[in-house]
Design a protein around this motif. Structure first.
Motif, PDB file in Angstrom:
ATOM      1  N   LYS A  43       0.810  -1.216   0.000  1.00 42.45           N
ATOM      2  CA  LYS A  43       0.000   0.000   0.000  1.00 42.45           C
ATOM      3  C   LYS A  43       0.849   1.274   0.000  1.00 42.45           C
ATOM      4  O   LYS A  43       0.626   2.171  -0.824  1.00 42.45           O
ATOM      5  CB  LYS A  43      -0.959  -0.023   1.185  1.00 42.45           C
ATOM      6  CG  LYS A  43      -2.193   0.835   0.993  1.00 42.45           C
ATOM      7  CD  LYS A  43      -3.272   0.485   2.002  1.00 42.45           C
ATOM      8  CE  LYS A  43      -4.548   1.251   1.724  1.00 42.45           C
ATOM      9  NZ  LYS A  43      -5.647   0.864   2.635  1.00 42.45           N
ATOM     10  N   PRO A  44       1.850   1.416   0.890  1.00 46.91           N
ATOM     11  CA  PRO A  44       2.622   2.667   0.879  1.00 46.91           C
ATOM     12  C   PRO A  44       3.405   2.902  -0.405  1.00 46.91           C
ATOM     13  O   PRO A  44       3.490   4.035  -0.882  1.00 46.91           O
ATOM     14  CB  PRO A  44       3.563   2.526   2.087  1.00 46.91           C
ATOM     15  CG  PRO A  44       3.586   1.087   2.417  1.00 46.91           C
ATOM     16  CD  PRO A  44       2.251   0.558   2.023  1.00 46.91           C
ATOM     17  N   VAL A  45       3.964   1.834  -0.981  1.00 51.56           N
ATOM     18  CA  VAL A  45       4.739   2.014  -2.208  1.00 51.56           C
ATOM     19  C   VAL A  45       3.835   2.362  -3.381  1.00 51.56           C
ATOM     20  O   VAL A  45       4.127   3.275  -4.161  1.00 51.56           O
ATOM     21  CB  VAL A  45       5.572   0.742  -2.519  1.00 51.56           C
ATOM     22  CG1 VAL A  45       6.239   0.875  -3.893  1.00 51.56           C
ATOM     23  CG2 VAL A  45       6.631   0.512  -1.449  1.00 51.56           C
ATOM     24  N   THR A  46       2.714   1.662  -3.515  1.00 46.21           N
ATOM     25  CA  THR A  46       1.812   1.943  -4.638  1.00 46.21           C
ATOM     26  C   THR A  46       1.184   3.329  -4.534  1.00 46.21           C
ATOM     27  O   THR A  46       1.021   4.023  -5.543  1.00 46.21           O
ATOM     28  CB  THR A  46       0.698   0.879  -4.738  1.00 46.21           C
ATOM     29  OG1 THR A  46       0.005   0.784  -3.485  1.00 46.21           O
ATOM     30  CG2 THR A  46       1.271  -0.477  -5.106  1.00 46.21           C
ATOM     31  N   GLU A  47       0.863   3.756  -3.325  1.00 45.55           N
ATOM     32  CA  GLU A  47       0.294   5.088  -3.150  1.00 45.55           C
ATOM     33  C   GLU A  47       1.319   6.185  -3.407  1.00 45.55           C
ATOM     34  O   GLU A  47       0.995   7.251  -3.943  1.00 45.55           O
ATOM     35  CB  GLU A  47      -0.291   5.225  -1.746  1.00 45.55           C
ATOM     36  CG  GLU A  47      -1.562   4.397  -1.530  1.00 45.55           C
ATOM     37  CD  GLU A  47      -2.115   4.526  -0.125  1.00 45.55           C
ATOM     38  OE1 GLU A  47      -1.425   5.146   0.728  1.00 45.55           O
ATOM     39  OE2 GLU A  47      -3.221   4.019   0.136  1.00 45.55           O
ATOM     40  N   ASP A  48       2.579   5.914  -3.049  1.00 48.12           N
ATOM     41  CA  ASP A  48       3.627   6.917  -3.219  1.00 48.12           C
ATOM     42  C   ASP A  48       4.089   7.019  -4.670  1.00 48.12           C
ATOM     43  O   ASP A  48       4.265   8.127  -5.202  1.00 48.12           O
ATOM     44  CB  ASP A  48       4.817   6.570  -2.327  1.00 48.12           C
ATOM     45  CG  ASP A  48       5.916   7.622  -2.380  1.00 48.12           C
ATOM     46  OD1 ASP A  48       5.609   8.804  -2.630  1.00 48.12           O
ATOM     47  OD2 ASP A  48       7.094   7.268  -2.176  1.00 48.12           O
ATOM     48  N   LEU A 168       5.763   4.217   8.996  1.00 52.25           N
ATOM     49  CA  LEU A 168       4.847   5.251   9.481  1.00 52.25           C
ATOM     50  C   LEU A 168       5.580   6.499   9.965  1.00 52.25           C
ATOM     51  O   LEU A 168       5.089   7.618   9.801  1.00 52.25           O
ATOM     52  CB  LEU A 168       3.974   4.695  10.606  1.00 52.25           C
ATOM     53  CG  LEU A 168       2.973   3.595  10.216  1.00 52.25           C
ATOM     54  CD1 LEU A 168       2.211   3.111  11.454  1.00 52.25           C
ATOM     55  CD2 LEU A 168       1.985   4.104   9.159  1.00 52.25           C
ATOM     56  N   ASN A 169       6.764   6.324  10.573  1.00 54.33           N
ATOM     57  CA  ASN A 169       7.464   7.449  11.184  1.00 54.33           C
ATOM     58  C   ASN A 169       8.581   8.030  10.319  1.00 54.33           C
ATOM     59  O   ASN A 169       9.010   9.165  10.563  1.00 54.33           O
ATOM     60  CB  ASN A 169       8.042   7.028  12.531  1.00 54.33           C
ATOM     61  CG  ASN A 169       6.963   6.766  13.565  1.00 54.33           C
ATOM     62  OD1 ASN A 169       6.456   7.683  14.205  1.00 54.33           O
ATOM     63  ND2 ASN A 169       6.586   5.499  13.721  1.00 54.33           N
ATOM     64  N   TYR A 170       9.030   7.276   9.324  1.00 51.69           N
ATOM     65  CA  TYR A 170      10.083   7.773   8.445  1.00 51.69           C
ATOM     66  C   TYR A 170       9.630   7.612   6.985  1.00 51.69           C
ATOM     67  O   TYR A 170       9.072   8.529   6.423  1.00 51.69           O
ATOM     68  CB  TYR A 170      11.410   7.055   8.733  1.00 51.69           C
ATOM     69  CG  TYR A 170      11.901   7.306  10.143  1.00 51.69           C
ATOM     70  CD1 TYR A 170      12.655   8.438  10.444  1.00 51.69           C
ATOM     71  CD2 TYR A 170      11.592   6.418  11.179  1.00 51.69           C
ATOM     72  CE1 TYR A 170      13.083   8.683  11.743  1.00 51.69           C
ATOM     73  CE2 TYR A 170      12.013   6.654  12.475  1.00 51.69           C
ATOM     74  CZ  TYR A 170      12.759   7.791  12.758  1.00 51.69           C
ATOM     75  OH  TYR A 170      13.167   8.034  14.035  1.00 51.69           O
TER      76      TYR A 170
END
Length: 420
Positions: A43-48, A168-170
């Protein structure tokens, strides 16, 4: 091999347990990170970076295909080079792959780094460790494999919250970087100090052999060669069943975090579920090793297949907390199937005569399922807009998988292939 040059391996502490420890660390750091932390990044990679989930999920397909290719040749490599040296190279490649992800902006760079990660995974974990543990143990082989392979659960339990915290924090880039460094610094020293390919290298017999060169010789030649094995229908029935194991395992495992956040849970909760689930995997590996040693392969396969079925079924009701608990327990046990069952079933049906070559080919073909699983789930998600269709598909495949493996075991026992 002269019997007077071999000491009784069961007097006092057996050095094979140190080899199990080295294998455990490899499973914790390499398998636990490359396999069991991957879902956190979808999720974070695809959204970014704007990739689709099915497109990005293919990066694990590349990992699995690379692992499959190296596993296909592992039997021959093991006869030509020291497995310890192969494992050391694999540790370096896996670390480089994960560090490389942290610098990737193109999907093709992810795919390229996945080749390194996949080769590293294949050179350090399932196939080489299956060969080494089978060399060291005749009795308690299921327990030794269970203790070794439980490292995947330990690694998932440890590194999922760490990876999620850093994301989440970095950033997800920092998380990949830290995990890659961890692979390098935790595995290389342990392999150098504790890993040994076979007990004869240390003047020992495998655990469970009497102090007799004749006994060693008689047991070592039981079984059939790869060329004969692949000509049997039993081999292909077994392989198709094992492929389904990894399709189901990776098809579910890679998308747990995305699914739980899609149905309303927080990323932290999803990471906690994965982490606790990995904790159950730790106990599940030991439990399955014990079950298979005690009740045999047929009943063991039925037991673990039921856990897979109940775990996937629970996902359909995962909006309710009780279903999450059922998933954590049953999937934690059932997900152990992909690492323990292929090694035990291959030895049970085809014996030890050409085990290193046969198990290498088996793991290579079985990894086709791992290559397909995540991509299949991603495709079903893109087609239907959710995960329900995928979970229902895997319920059906679980029933088929158990049936095929049981058929191969029954036919193998009837033909008595390993006694040839």
């Amino acid at each position: 091999m002269e019997s007077n040059n071999i000491s009784n391996s069961q007097k006092g502490f057996f050095r094979g347990w140190l080899v199990v420890f080295a294998g455990l660390i490899l499973m914790i750091s390499v398998y636990g990170i490359v396999n069991n932390c991957a879902s956190l990044f979808i999720k974070p990679v695809t959204e970014d970076l704007g990739f689709s989930r099915s497109e990005f999920s293919l990066y694990y397909t590349v990992i699995a295909l690379s692992t499959m290719v190296i596993a296909l040749f592992m039997g021959k490599l093991a006869k030509k080079f020291k497995l310890k040296n192969i494992i050391l190279v694999g540790c370096v490649l896996a670390g480089i792959g994960y560090i490389g992800y942290s610098y990737a902006s193109s999907i093709y760079v992810f795919y390229l780094m996945s080749i390194f990660s996949g080769l590293g995974l294949g050179m350090t974990t399932l196939t080489p460790l299956s060969i080494i543990i089978s060399n060291w143990f005749v009795e308690k082989r299921g327990l030794a494999l269970g203790l070794t392979f439980m490292g995947s659960g330990v690694g998932g339990m440890i590194f999922n919250p760490i990876a999620n915290y850093i994301i989440l924090n970095y950033s997800w880039r920092q998380s990949y970087l830290v995990l890659g460094i961890i692979i390098l610094v935790t595995t290389i020293p342990v392999v150098l100090i504790f890993m040994s390919e076979k007990p004869s290298d240390k003047g020992l017999l495998p655990y469970g052999y009497s102090n007799s060169s004749e006994n060693v010789l008689d047991n070592s030649v039981k079984g059939i060669m790869l060329g004969d094995a692949i000509k049997t229908k039993i081999f292909w029935i077994m392989v198709v069943g094992l492929i389904l194991i990894t399709i189901i395992a990776m098809g579910v495992q890679m998308h747990i975090a995305s699914y739980l956040t899609d149905i309303g849970y927080s990323p932290t909760f999803a990471a906690s579920v994965i982490s606790i689930n990995m904790g159950v995997v730790i106990l599940g590996k030991i439990l399955l090793g014990y079950v298979f040693d005690k009740v045999g392969c047929e009943k063991g396969v039925i037991f673990v297949g039921l856990q897979v079925f109940l775990g996937v079924l629970a996902l359909l009701f995962a909006s309710k907390y009780p279903a999450i608990i059922v998933f954590i327990i049953c999937w934690g046990i059932g997900n152990c199937m992909g690492t323990i069952v292929p090694a035990l079933i291959t030895s049970e049906i085809f014996g030890k005569r050409d085990y290193s070559t046969i198990v290498g080919v088996v793991n290579a073909v079985v990894l086709l399922g791992a290559a397909l699983g995540s991509a299949v789930t991603g495709k079903l998600y893109d087609m239907s807009g959710g995960y329900t269709l995928a979970w229902m598909t895997y319920l059906v495949l679980t029933v088929i998988m158990v049936g095929l493996i049981l058929i191969s075991l029954v036919l193998g026992k009837k033909k008595k292939l390993k006694e040839v």
